[in-house]
Design an enzyme around this catalytic site. Structure first.
Site, PDB file in Angstrom:
ATOM      1  N   HIS A  76     121.301 -42.793 -38.472  1.00  0.00           N
ATOM      2  CA  HIS A  76     122.645 -43.258 -38.812  1.00  0.00           C
ATOM      3  C   HIS A  76     122.678 -44.785 -38.845  1.00  0.00           C
ATOM      4  O   HIS A  76     122.372 -45.432 -37.855  1.00  0.00           O
ATOM      5  CB  HIS A  76     123.661 -42.743 -37.792  1.00  0.00           C
ATOM      6  CG  HIS A  76     124.016 -41.308 -38.001  1.00  0.00           C
ATOM      7  ND1 HIS A  76     125.159 -40.746 -37.504  1.00  0.00           N
ATOM      8  CD2 HIS A  76     123.386 -40.330 -38.701  1.00  0.00           C
ATOM      9  CE1 HIS A  76     125.211 -39.465 -37.874  1.00  0.00           C
ATOM     10  NE2 HIS A  76     124.140 -39.200 -38.585  1.00  0.00           N
ATOM     11  N   TYR A 204     134.988 -41.735 -34.788  1.00  0.00           N
ATOM     12  CA  TYR A 204     135.733 -41.896 -33.533  1.00  0.00           C
ATOM     13  C   TYR A 204     137.196 -42.111 -33.895  1.00  0.00           C
ATOM     14  O   TYR A 204     137.508 -43.077 -34.604  1.00  0.00           O
ATOM     15  CB  TYR A 204     135.226 -43.120 -32.769  1.00  0.00           C
ATOM     16  CG  TYR A 204     133.871 -42.915 -32.107  1.00  0.00           C
ATOM     17  CD1 TYR A 204     133.789 -42.540 -30.775  1.00  0.00           C
ATOM     18  CD2 TYR A 204     132.680 -43.112 -32.811  1.00  0.00           C
ATOM     19  CE1 TYR A 204     132.566 -42.357 -30.152  1.00  0.00           C
ATOM     20  CE2 TYR A 204     131.447 -42.923 -32.199  1.00  0.00           C
ATOM     21  CZ  TYR A 204     131.402 -42.545 -30.867  1.00  0.00           C
ATOM     22  OH  TYR A 204     130.186 -42.360 -30.266  1.00  0.00           O
ATOM     23  N   PRO A 296     131.105 -40.108 -22.064  1.00  0.00           N
ATOM     24  CA  PRO A 296     130.235 -39.992 -23.242  1.00  0.00           C
ATOM     25  C   PRO A 296     130.681 -40.801 -24.457  1.00  0.00           C
ATOM     26  O   PRO A 296     129.969 -40.833 -25.461  1.00  0.00           O
ATOM     27  CB  PRO A 296     130.262 -38.489 -23.557  1.00  0.00           C
ATOM     28  CG  PRO A 296     131.478 -37.964 -22.880  1.00  0.00           C
ATOM     29  CD  PRO A 296     131.758 -38.849 -21.723  1.00  0.00           C
ATOM     30  N   LYS A 300     125.840 -43.174 -24.218  1.00  0.00           N
ATOM     31  CA  LYS A 300     124.824 -43.914 -23.448  1.00  0.00           C
ATOM     32  C   LYS A 300     124.088 -43.084 -22.390  1.00  0.00           C
ATOM     33  O   LYS A 300     123.023 -43.483 -21.934  1.00  0.00           O
ATOM     34  CB  LYS A 300     125.498 -45.100 -22.728  1.00  0.00           C
ATOM     35  CG  LYS A 300     125.874 -46.233 -23.644  1.00  0.00           C
ATOM     36  CD  LYS A 300     124.676 -47.087 -23.987  1.00  0.00           C
ATOM     37  CE  LYS A 300     124.838 -47.812 -25.293  1.00  0.00           C
ATOM     38  NZ  LYS A 300     124.186 -47.233 -26.431  1.00  0.00           N
ATOM     39  N   TYR A 388     126.097 -50.320 -28.948  1.00  0.00           N
ATOM     40  CA  TYR A 388     125.938 -48.917 -29.347  1.00  0.00           C
ATOM     41  C   TYR A 388     124.464 -48.595 -29.657  1.00  0.00           C
ATOM     42  O   TYR A 388     123.947 -47.560 -29.233  1.00  0.00           O
ATOM     43  CB  TYR A 388     126.821 -48.616 -30.568  1.00  0.00           C
ATOM     44  CG  TYR A 388     127.071 -47.148 -30.778  1.00  0.00           C
ATOM     45  CD1 TYR A 388     128.198 -46.524 -30.246  1.00  0.00           C
ATOM     46  CD2 TYR A 388     126.174 -46.353 -31.499  1.00  0.00           C
ATOM     47  CE1 TYR A 388     128.428 -45.170 -30.416  1.00  0.00           C
ATOM     48  CE2 TYR A 388     126.392 -45.007 -31.679  1.00  0.00           C
ATOM     49  CZ  TYR A 388     127.524 -44.414 -31.138  1.00  0.00           C
ATOM     50  OH  TYR A 388     127.740 -43.071 -31.313  1.00  0.00           O
TER      51      TYR A 388
HETATM   52  C1  LIG Z   1     129.051 -31.725 -20.539  1.00  0.00           C
HETATM   53  C2  LIG Z   1     128.259 -33.005 -20.796  1.00  0.00           C
HETATM   54  C3  LIG Z   1     128.332 -33.614 -22.059  1.00  0.00           C
HETATM   55  C4  LIG Z   1     127.603 -34.779 -22.306  1.00  0.00           C
HETATM   56  N1  LIG Z   1     127.672 -35.386 -23.537  1.00  0.00           N
HETATM   57  C5  LIG Z   1     126.981 -36.522 -23.757  1.00  0.00           C
HETATM   58  C6  LIG Z   1     127.003 -37.194 -25.010  1.00  0.00           C
HETATM   59  O1  LIG Z   1     127.676 -36.758 -25.942  1.00  0.00           O
HETATM   60  N2  LIG Z   1     126.246 -38.327 -25.151  1.00  0.00           N
HETATM   61  C7  LIG Z   1     125.462 -38.837 -24.137  1.00  0.00           C
HETATM   62  O2  LIG Z   1     124.747 -39.835 -24.289  1.00  0.00           O
HETATM   63  N3  LIG Z   1     125.419 -38.223 -22.953  1.00  0.00           N
HETATM   64  C8  LIG Z   1     126.150 -37.095 -22.752  1.00  0.00           C
HETATM   65  N4  LIG Z   1     126.086 -36.500 -21.561  1.00  0.00           N
HETATM   66  C9  LIG Z   1     125.229 -37.088 -20.576  1.00  0.00           C
HETATM   67  C10 LIG Z   1     123.775 -36.674 -20.769  1.00  0.00           C
HETATM   68  O3  LIG Z   1     123.721 -35.332 -21.140  1.00  0.00           O
HETATM   69  C11 LIG Z   1     123.067 -36.963 -19.463  1.00  0.00           C
HETATM   70  O4  LIG Z   1     123.116 -38.356 -19.258  1.00  0.00           O
HETATM   71  C12 LIG Z   1     121.628 -36.462 -19.409  1.00  0.00           C
HETATM   72  O5  LIG Z   1     121.609 -35.054 -19.390  1.00  0.00           O
HETATM   73  C13 LIG Z   1     120.935 -37.005 -18.163  1.00  0.00           C
HETATM   74  O6  LIG Z   1     119.724 -36.352 -17.983  1.00  0.00           O
HETATM   75  P1  LIG Z   1     119.144 -36.114 -16.520  1.00  0.00           P
HETATM   76  O7  LIG Z   1     117.838 -35.442 -16.738  1.00  0.00           O
HETATM   77  O8  LIG Z   1     119.201 -37.365 -15.755  1.00  0.00           O
HETATM   78  O9  LIG Z   1     120.183 -35.137 -15.830  1.00  0.00           O
HETATM   79  P2  LIG Z   1     120.512 -33.609 -16.164  1.00  0.00           P
HETATM   80  O10 LIG Z   1     120.449 -33.382 -17.631  1.00  0.00           O
HETATM   81  O11 LIG Z   1     121.776 -33.291 -15.453  1.00  0.00           O
HETATM   82  O12 LIG Z   1     119.318 -32.801 -15.519  1.00  0.00           O
HETATM   83  C14 LIG Z   1     119.224 -32.607 -14.122  1.00  0.00           C
HETATM   84  C15 LIG Z   1     118.421 -31.357 -13.856  1.00  0.00           C
HETATM   85  O13 LIG Z   1     118.281 -31.178 -12.457  1.00  0.00           O
HETATM   86  C16 LIG Z   1     118.541 -29.819 -12.126  1.00  0.00           C
HETATM   87  N5  LIG Z   1     119.005 -29.734 -10.735  1.00  0.00           N
HETATM   88  C17 LIG Z   1     120.249 -29.970 -10.259  1.00  0.00           C
HETATM   89  N6  LIG Z   1     120.295 -29.771  -8.941  1.00  0.00           N
HETATM   90  C18 LIG Z   1     119.057 -29.402  -8.555  1.00  0.00           C
HETATM   91  C19 LIG Z   1     118.490 -29.054  -7.321  1.00  0.00           C
HETATM   92  N7  LIG Z   1     119.225 -29.037  -6.208  1.00  0.00           N
HETATM   93  N8  LIG Z   1     117.190 -28.722  -7.286  1.00  0.00           N
HETATM   94  C20 LIG Z   1     116.442 -28.745  -8.417  1.00  0.00           C
HETATM   95  N9  LIG Z   1     116.930 -29.047  -9.631  1.00  0.00           N
HETATM   96  C21 LIG Z   1     118.224 -29.391  -9.697  1.00  0.00           C
HETATM   97  C22 LIG Z   1     119.581 -29.377 -13.128  1.00  0.00           C
HETATM   98  O14 LIG Z   1     119.620 -27.973 -13.290  1.00  0.00           O
HETATM   99  C23 LIG Z   1     119.108 -30.102 -14.387  1.00  0.00           C
HETATM  100  O15 LIG Z   1     118.217 -29.345 -15.150  1.00  0.00           O
HETATM  101  C24 LIG Z   1     126.805 -35.334 -21.288  1.00  0.00           C
HETATM  102  C25 LIG Z   1     126.744 -34.708 -20.025  1.00  0.00           C
HETATM  103  C26 LIG Z   1     127.482 -33.566 -19.771  1.00  0.00           C
HETATM  104  C27 LIG Z   1     127.416 -32.922 -18.396  1.00  0.00           C
END
Ligand SMILES: Cc1cc2nc3c(=O)[nH]c(=O)nc-3n(C[C@H](O)[C@H](O)[C@H](O)COP(=O)(O)OP(=O)(O)OC[C@H]3O[C@@H](n4cnc5c(N)ncnc54)[C@H](O)[C@@H]3O)c2cc1C
Length: 394
Positions: A76, A204, A296, A300, A388
């Site tokens: 994009h 947006y 979101p 980021k 962005y």
């Molecule tokens: C509903 C939603 C919509 C989003 N939309 C956007 C968006 O449009 N744009 C954007 O940039 N970001 C978005 N985000 C944010 C983005 O998805 C996250 O920043 C990203 O997933 C971060 O990755 P992570 O691996 O740090 O955490 P997570 O993706 O949360 O992964 C953490 C992992 O740890 C596991 N876990 C949790 N507790 C335990 C435990 N006790 N023991 C072992 N494992 C565990 C979980 O099951 C999960 O698989 C969104 C987040 C959510 C919740």
């Protein structure tokens, strides 16, 4: 008697942070294991982010997991801001000297990382129950239950990649950590559908009825959001109700040309800003959503998570290859500079685009003035575009 194992790095959580860290370490010859609470299928079923900065794409290239992303990801050049019934483009490519973003679903990215890890034989324990972390000031250990048996992993370092609700940050003594939080008085109701996106770029929308976002995952799959109240339940919205509300909030051209269809998924997400400081506690390092959350609106969250992972992987590789600890020591401060920049940008975008439940006409006038400014002033548009697409240096 617990079944014992030893690795160099134990990673808690198999989201994008944990999987990418595992992949970068595995490629550098650093022995690691990932322990994940959920099943692989559950992790893949979560519909989340979709916009990748160029630095995130570069990192995925370096990790050797970007082949499908390059085939299927959508580049994009800009994004659209809709307000007052009209749409205005912010052209990233022109404003930032050629930078763009790539739209590729987090689910797809997670699948690529999972499959590569599986093919390369690096271990992930799914459905690990009662995960707990111990001894991270001296001799770190991760314990969990699996299939009724108790397991224990001794390691040099623990990476807490287990998201906002995870166990690693919660295991840090309260006196050692500070948290900063803002919970917004609204959420996003999202709908995923197998329909062509209404626009080639994200739209947006600022509207008196509330914010809306027209996004996408592929040329045939759309992701739309409308701002909703915090107590809204996705089940109380029929698809038709959602499409009608979305059409009211977008510009007339988008409302006219939007292709609707049955939802594949509908969910409500709360909006939150959150930072935990520091991000390192002895031999425990937090990365991604375990340490910080952004609303979101600025796209980021995923990019910040992968940036942490880049710094953590570099620091661990430097330690194992050269015995140097300066990158480990500066990890938290280095991450937090970018985290706070993203926190500011995400909160600013959120304030500019959403209807404040207790706001008044004065607030609306200020928002419209700000939107006119970012769509007419090159300096203001460049600031939005730079943030962005992701800043090189923070
Ligand atoms: C509903 C939603 C919509 C989003 N939309 C956007 C968006 O449009 N744009 C954007 O940039 N970001 C978005 N985000 C944010 C983005 O998805 C996250 O920043 C990203 O997933 C971060 O990755 P992570 O691996 O740090 O955490 P997570 O993706 O949360 O992964 C953490 C992992 O740890 C596991 N876990 C949790 N507790 C335990 C435990 N006790 N023991 C072992 N494992 C565990 C979980 O099951 C999960 O698989 C969104 C987040 C959510 C919740």
């Amino acid at each position: 008697m617990a079944q014992a194992k030893r690795v160099q790095v134990a990673i808690v959580g198999a989201g994008p942070s944990g999987l990418l860290l595992g992949q970068l370490l595995h490629r550098a010859g650093i022995d690691n294991i990932i322990v994940e609470l959920r099943s692989a299928q559950y992790v893949l079923g979560r519909i989340r982010a979709g916009v990748l900065e160029q630095t995130t794409v570069d990192l995925l290239d370096e990790a050797g997991v970007a082949a499908r992303l390059h085939r299927e990801g959508l580049i994009h050049d800009g994004t659209q801001m809709a307000f007052g019934g009209k749409r205005h483009q912010i052209n990233f490519r022109k404003l930032t000297g050629g930078k763009t973003v790539t739209v590729y679903g987090q689910t797809e990215l997670t699948r690529d990382l999972m499959e590569t890890r599986h093919e390369e034989g690096a271990p992930t324990i799914y459905e690990a129950l009662d995960v707990s972390v111990h001894g991270f000031d001296a001799k770190p250990v991760v314990r969990f239950h699996k299939d009724g048996a108790e397991h224990e992993i001794g390691c040099d370092f623990i990476a807490g990649c287990d998201g906002y609700h995870g166990v690693t940050r919660a295991s840090v003594p309260a006196a050692a950590i500070r948290t900063f939080e803002r919970v917004y008085p609204f959420g996003w109701l999202g709908l995923l559908s197998e329909t062509p996106p209404v626009s080639e770029e994200l739209i947006y929308c600022n509207h008196p009825r509330g914010f809306a976002l027209c996004s996408m995952r592929s040329p045939t799959r759309s992701r739309y959001y409308v701002q909703c109240s915090l107590d809204e339940k996705a089940e109380s919205w029929t698809d038709q109700m959602f499409w009608d509300e979305l059409r009211r909030r977008v510009d007339p051209e988008a409302a006219e040309s939007m292709v609707t269809g049955p939802s594949i998924e509908k969910s409500v997400a709360p909006l939150r800003s959150f930072v935990a400081e520091p991000m390192r506690f002895g031999k425990l390092f937090l990365a991604g959503d375990a340490a910080h959350i952004v609303p979101p609106t600025g796209a980021k969250g995923l990019n910040l998570a992968e940036h942490d992972v880049r710094l953590l992987a570099d620091a661990l590789i430097d330690w194992y290859d050269h015995g140097r600890r300066d990158l480990l020591d500066s990890y938290s401060a280095d991450c937090l500079r970018r985290v706070w920049r993203a926190e500011h940008f995400s909160a600013w975008m959120t304030a500019m685009l959403h209807k404040a439940p207790n706001g008044d006409e004065f607030d609306e006038k200020l928002q419209l003035s700000q939107l006119r400014y970012v769509t007419t002033s090159r300096a203001a548009a460049t600031s939005l575009a730079e943030n962005y697409v992701g800043l090189d240096r923070v």
